[in-house]
Design a protein around this motif. Structure first.
Motif, PDB file in Angstrom:
ATOM      1  N   GLN A  89       0.824  -1.207   0.000  1.00  0.00           N
ATOM      2  CA  GLN A  89       0.000   0.000   0.000  1.00  0.00           C
ATOM      3  C   GLN A  89       0.862   1.262   0.000  1.00  0.00           C
ATOM      4  O   GLN A  89       0.548   2.244  -0.674  1.00  0.00           O
ATOM      5  CB  GLN A  89      -0.939   0.001   1.208  1.00  0.00           C
ATOM      6  CG  GLN A  89      -2.022  -1.048   1.167  1.00  0.00           C
ATOM      7  CD  GLN A  89      -2.948  -0.866  -0.022  1.00  0.00           C
ATOM      8  OE1 GLN A  89      -3.382   0.249  -0.319  1.00  0.00           O
ATOM      9  NE2 GLN A  89      -3.225  -1.966  -0.719  1.00  0.00           N
ATOM     10  N   TRP A  90       1.955   1.243   0.745  1.00  0.00           N
ATOM     11  CA  TRP A  90       2.839   2.414   0.776  1.00  0.00           C
ATOM     12  C   TRP A  90       3.460   2.662  -0.586  1.00  0.00           C
ATOM     13  O   TRP A  90       3.536   3.801  -1.059  1.00  0.00           O
ATOM     14  CB  TRP A  90       3.923   2.180   1.827  1.00  0.00           C
ATOM     15  CG  TRP A  90       4.892   3.335   1.928  1.00  0.00           C
ATOM     16  CD1 TRP A  90       4.650   4.572   2.426  1.00  0.00           C
ATOM     17  CD2 TRP A  90       6.248   3.326   1.505  1.00  0.00           C
ATOM     18  NE1 TRP A  90       5.777   5.362   2.344  1.00  0.00           N
ATOM     19  CE2 TRP A  90       6.782   4.615   1.777  1.00  0.00           C
ATOM     20  CE3 TRP A  90       7.090   2.361   0.933  1.00  0.00           C
ATOM     21  CZ2 TRP A  90       8.101   4.952   1.497  1.00  0.00           C
ATOM     22  CZ3 TRP A  90       8.398   2.700   0.646  1.00  0.00           C
ATOM     23  CH2 TRP A  90       8.891   3.979   0.926  1.00  0.00           C
ATOM     24  N   ILE A  91       3.916   1.586  -1.258  1.00  0.00           N
ATOM     25  CA  ILE A  91       4.493   1.741  -2.602  1.00  0.00           C
ATOM     26  C   ILE A  91       3.431   2.205  -3.587  1.00  0.00           C
ATOM     27  O   ILE A  91       3.685   3.055  -4.459  1.00  0.00           O
ATOM     28  CB  ILE A  91       5.130   0.409  -3.055  1.00  0.00           C
ATOM     29  CG1 ILE A  91       6.316   0.052  -2.151  1.00  0.00           C
ATOM     30  CG2 ILE A  91       5.575   0.500  -4.506  1.00  0.00           C
ATOM     31  CD1 ILE A  91       6.917  -1.314  -2.444  1.00  0.00           C
ATOM     32  N   HIS A  93       0.710   4.024  -2.969  1.00  0.00           N
ATOM     33  CA  HIS A  93       0.418   5.440  -2.747  1.00  0.00           C
ATOM     34  C   HIS A  93       1.559   6.323  -3.230  1.00  0.00           C
ATOM     35  O   HIS A  93       1.324   7.388  -3.810  1.00  0.00           O
ATOM     36  CB  HIS A  93       0.153   5.688  -1.252  1.00  0.00           C
ATOM     37  CG  HIS A  93      -1.235   5.339  -0.820  1.00  0.00           C
ATOM     38  ND1 HIS A  93      -1.631   4.032  -0.590  1.00  0.00           N
ATOM     39  CD2 HIS A  93      -2.330   6.115  -0.574  1.00  0.00           C
ATOM     40  CE1 HIS A  93      -2.901   4.014  -0.223  1.00  0.00           C
ATOM     41  NE2 HIS A  93      -3.353   5.255  -0.204  1.00  0.00           N
ATOM     42  N   ALA A  94       2.804   5.892  -2.995  1.00  0.00           N
ATOM     43  CA  ALA A  94       3.946   6.712  -3.408  1.00  0.00           C
ATOM     44  C   ALA A  94       4.088   6.763  -4.927  1.00  0.00           C
ATOM     45  O   ALA A  94       4.524   7.782  -5.478  1.00  0.00           O
ATOM     46  CB  ALA A  94       5.229   6.163  -2.777  1.00  0.00           C
ATOM     47  N   SER A  95       3.711   5.679  -5.616  1.00  0.00           N
ATOM     48  CA  SER A  95       3.857   5.634  -7.079  1.00  0.00           C
ATOM     49  C   SER A  95       2.600   6.039  -7.818  1.00  0.00           C
ATOM     50  O   SER A  95       2.616   6.139  -9.048  1.00  0.00           O
ATOM     51  CB  SER A  95       4.265   4.216  -7.504  1.00  0.00           C
ATOM     52  OG  SER A  95       5.446   3.799  -6.844  1.00  0.00           O
ATOM     53  N   GLY A  96       1.491   6.259  -7.088  1.00  0.00           N
ATOM     54  CA  GLY A  96       0.251   6.654  -7.746  1.00  0.00           C
ATOM     55  C   GLY A  96      -0.476   5.525  -8.438  1.00  0.00           C
ATOM     56  O   GLY A  96      -1.210   5.754  -9.401  1.00  0.00           O
ATOM     57  N   GLN A 101      -4.418   0.308  -4.599  1.00  0.00           N
ATOM     58  CA  GLN A 101      -4.698   1.004  -3.348  1.00  0.00           C
ATOM     59  C   GLN A 101      -5.995   0.494  -2.727  1.00  0.00           C
ATOM     60  O   GLN A 101      -6.964   0.194  -3.429  1.00  0.00           O
ATOM     61  CB  GLN A 101      -4.806   2.521  -3.589  1.00  0.00           C
ATOM     62  CG  GLN A 101      -3.508   3.166  -4.013  1.00  0.00           C
ATOM     63  CD  GLN A 101      -3.645   4.663  -4.225  1.00  0.00           C
ATOM     64  OE1 GLN A 101      -4.654   5.253  -3.859  1.00  0.00           O
ATOM     65  NE2 GLN A 101      -2.630   5.271  -4.826  1.00  0.00           N
ATOM     66  N   SER A 109      -0.333   7.711   2.988  1.00  0.00           N
ATOM     67  CA  SER A 109       0.806   6.852   2.655  1.00  0.00           C
ATOM     68  C   SER A 109       1.799   6.773   3.804  1.00  0.00           C
ATOM     69  O   SER A 109       2.427   5.730   4.023  1.00  0.00           O
ATOM     70  CB  SER A 109       1.493   7.386   1.395  1.00  0.00           C
ATOM     71  OG  SER A 109       1.947   8.723   1.600  1.00  0.00           O
ATOM     72  N   ARG A 110       1.947   7.873   4.577  1.00  0.00           N
ATOM     73  CA  ARG A 110       2.867   7.829   5.713  1.00  0.00           C
ATOM     74  C   ARG A 110       2.414   6.810   6.755  1.00  0.00           C
ATOM     75  O   ARG A 110       3.249   6.134   7.372  1.00  0.00           O
ATOM     76  CB  ARG A 110       2.956   9.215   6.354  1.00  0.00           C
ATOM     77  CG  ARG A 110       3.671  10.252   5.503  1.00  0.00           C
ATOM     78  CD  ARG A 110       3.780  11.560   6.261  1.00  0.00           C
ATOM     79  NE  ARG A 110       4.498  12.562   5.477  1.00  0.00           N
ATOM     80  CZ  ARG A 110       4.740  13.796   5.908  1.00  0.00           C
ATOM     81  NH1 ARG A 110       4.321  14.167   7.107  1.00  0.00           N
ATOM     82  NH2 ARG A 110       5.395  14.646   5.145  1.00  0.00           N
ATOM     83  N   TRP A 112       0.757   4.033   6.150  1.00  0.00           N
ATOM     84  CA  TRP A 112       1.096   2.700   5.643  1.00  0.00           C
ATOM     85  C   TRP A 112       2.583   2.414   5.853  1.00  0.00           C
ATOM     86  O   TRP A 112       2.963   1.284   6.203  1.00  0.00           O
ATOM     87  CB  TRP A 112       0.741   2.581   4.166  1.00  0.00           C
ATOM     88  CG  TRP A 112      -0.724   2.464   3.872  1.00  0.00           C
ATOM     89  CD1 TRP A 112      -1.494   3.324   3.159  1.00  0.00           C
ATOM     90  CD2 TRP A 112      -1.599   1.418   4.296  1.00  0.00           C
ATOM     91  NE1 TRP A 112      -2.802   2.903   3.108  1.00  0.00           N
ATOM     92  CE2 TRP A 112      -2.893   1.711   3.802  1.00  0.00           C
ATOM     93  CE3 TRP A 112      -1.421   0.258   5.048  1.00  0.00           C
ATOM     94  CZ2 TRP A 112      -3.981   0.892   4.037  1.00  0.00           C
ATOM     95  CZ3 TRP A 112      -2.522  -0.561   5.282  1.00  0.00           C
ATOM     96  CH2 TRP A 112      -3.777  -0.246   4.781  1.00  0.00           C
ATOM     97  N   GLY A 113       3.432   3.400   5.643  1.00  0.00           N
ATOM     98  CA  GLY A 113       4.854   3.206   5.905  1.00  0.00           C
ATOM     99  C   GLY A 113       5.134   2.916   7.364  1.00  0.00           C
ATOM    100  O   GLY A 113       6.009   2.095   7.695  1.00  0.00           O
TER     101      GLY A 113
END
Length: 548
Positions: A89-91, A93-96, A101, A109-110, A112-113
């Motif tokens: 999920q973090w990847i 959100h970071a990659s769009g 998602q 996203s933070r 999820w990280g």
């Protein structure tokens, strides 16, 4: 060593065996430190303490890990699954990647990280428990050292928070605003600290305003200054104050946050829509009043009411050029005509319960004030005198009729802090005040709303008594909900009865307007959002027909 073990065993047995007490033991020290230093720990720091604080106690209590191997492996599997899902999920959100998602819950996203990091730490701790065998006492002291390391890092990060004296703020905006008109605001934040800082800035916007955007995130370099812009739109009239600029400052490692309040005092007065006056003046100069719904009215006797000669401007009609004067002066000269001047207009604005309904996001009273100011502006440009009586169960404000540009300020100050009250309007007191203070013939414009026979009889009675002495104009505002209910296409069930009731009220309303017209009272029946243009057109028609 046995004393330490006995201490932890007693602590676990009598205190930490309860889940609530475990949470309190984790977070009370952190809360005390945060309160004392006026800071707020972030989710990362709280999560780290929550994961690491109970670990030494568990390690000392578990004298032998062989019996706990299967539960540890199950917990490792759960932590691994949660960590992989959070990492994906973090990847995403970071990659769009919207396809991967999670759509059920909106998690940043933070976060999820953070979940992925917490799962990794949990796997590491469980792996240590599964491999060390009976050497858990040594592991416990290692984890105590890890806890102390986290405390040291958190304390070091706390020192990196800048102080409030390092920041100053300035706010640049107009102290006068118009209702439902966007107003630009410029915030300037100066930072004098020695280290770069990340912060979130938010202005002290009143609840009656809508700000876009509401807050700003920024990175400030040492000894720097930054400027941000936003727009706010007032939805209520009156006086408002903006006293503070709020800064949420992050520490270097983002373990701590601190709220800094910077005093910046500004008083803003929200008036009815004044920008429409400037727009009207501009369109009048360029002969484009039709854009705001104002019709061109043929003035009786315009070509014979000569007033003066003046220099030609680009906005003048070439038909009015006086060629003889132009040849004599060797400069383009136009003839200017006048209409009947020194006439009086008195606005009577109902501020009672009938004006509390809303249209286009503002009350009927706000629409009435906007129309009054626009028509007053036009009348003052025509050389007429304009006054106002604002009333509900009593007379709130009385502005004596006067001419001149300064009269607009009196009308503005009289209306900007008036709001509709949930009381019955006393038309008798308002018309008695009119009879006492306004004896010369005037155009009396009553703006109100009627939906019952009691109010309609009073309006009809008092307006008809003005016929002959004054020229009464009754403006009745329409309720869009009544017309929508009457025009409903679903004519069955409860909607049928609702449409029949609305049609009956509209028919009764039509009879009221017809009776007013038959008794010599000018009547105007309009929707609130169309009031301004229709009222100006009515005034220009009255002037053109010399009814005053």
């Amino acid at each position: 060593m046995s004393l330490v073990q006995d201490f932890f065993v007693g602590l676990w047995t009598h205190v930490l065996s309860q889940p609530m007490m475990q949470l309190l033991a984790m977070f009370i020290p952190l809360a005390i430190v945060s309160r004392w230093l006026r800071t707020t720990p972030t989710t990362w720091l709280a999560l780290t303490f929550a994961l690491l604080t109970p670990v030494p106690v568990m390690a000392i209590l578990l004298e032998d890990s062989t019996g706990m191997l299967i539960p540890i492996l199950v917990m490792m599997g759960i932590a691994l699954a949660v960590g992989l899902f959070a990492l994906i999920q973090w990847i995403a959100h970071a990659s769009g990647w919207n396809r991967f998602q999670l759509q059920l819950i909106d998690i940043p996203s933070r976060m999820w990280g953070g979940f992925a990091a917490a799962a990794g730490l949990a796997i590491l701790v469980l792996l240590v428990f599964a491999t060390v065998g009976n050497s858990l006492t040594m592991v416990a002291w290692m984890l105590v050292a890890l806890n102390l390391l986290v405390v040291f890092i958190a304390a070091f990060d706390l020192v990196s928070l800048p102080r409030a004296k390092h920041f100053t703020a300035e706010r640049d905006t107009s102290r006068i605003a118009s209702l439902l008109k966007k107003q630009k605001v410029v915030l300037t934040i100066t930072y004098k600290g020695p280290l770069s800082v990340h912060l979130t800035a938010k202005d002290d916007v009143p609840q009656q305003f809508q700000a876009v955007p509401e807050q700003f995130e920024m990175d400030l370099e040492p000894r720097s200054r930054t400027t941000v812009h936003y727009e706010m739109e007032p939805t209520h009239r009156g006086s408002f104050r903006m006293d503070t600029v709020y800064l949420q400052v992050d520490s270097r490692l983002r373990f701590w946050k601190k709220i800094i309040k910077l005093p910046v005092h500004v008083a803003i007065s929200v008036y009815p829509d004044m920008k429409q006056l400037a727009e009207y003046a501009l369109l009048a100069r360029t002969n484009r009043l039709s854009l705001v719904g104002v019709r061109r009215t043929r003035k009786v006797g315009q070509d014979h009411d000569f007033e003066r000669l003046r220099d030609y401007t680009r906005d003048d009609n070439y038909k009015h050029i006086d060629w003889r004067s132009t040849a004599r002066r060797r400069k383009l000269t136009v003839r200017e005509f006048q209409t009947s001047q020194s006439q009086r207009i008195i606005f009577m604005i109902d501020c009672g319960r009938m004006m509390t309904n809303e249209a286009d996001g503002i009350s009927l009273l706000d629409h009435a004030f906007n129309a009054m100011l626009m028509m007053g502006f036009v009348a003052l440009r025509q050389g007429d005198s304009v006054g106002a009586i604002l009333f509900s169960d009593r007379v709130h404000k009385y502005v004596p009729p006067k001419s001149g540009a300064s009269q607009m300020n009196h009308l503005l100050h009289a209306s900007y802090d008036q709001f509709p009250d949930l009381v019955e309007s006393r038309y008798d007191e308002a018309f008695m005040h009119l009879r006492t203070n306004c004896r010369k013939r005037s155009l009396v414009v009553l703006i109100t709303n009627v939906i019952d026979e009691v109010n309609s009889h009073q309006v009809e009675q008092y307006l008809t008594t003005l016929v002959g002495r004054h020229l009464p104009l009754g403006v009745l505002l329409r309720d869009e909900r009544l017309f929508d209910a009457a025009d409903n296409d679903r004519m069955y069930g409860s909607d049928l009865f609702r449409a029949a009731a609305a049609a009956e009220i509209l028919t009764w309303r039509h009879h009221v307007l017809t009776d007013l017209s038959h008794k010599g009272v000018l009547a105007l029946d309009v929707f609130a959002e169309d009031l301004t243009a229709n009222l100006v057109n009515q005034y220009l028609e009255i002037k053109a027909r010399h009814l005053l």
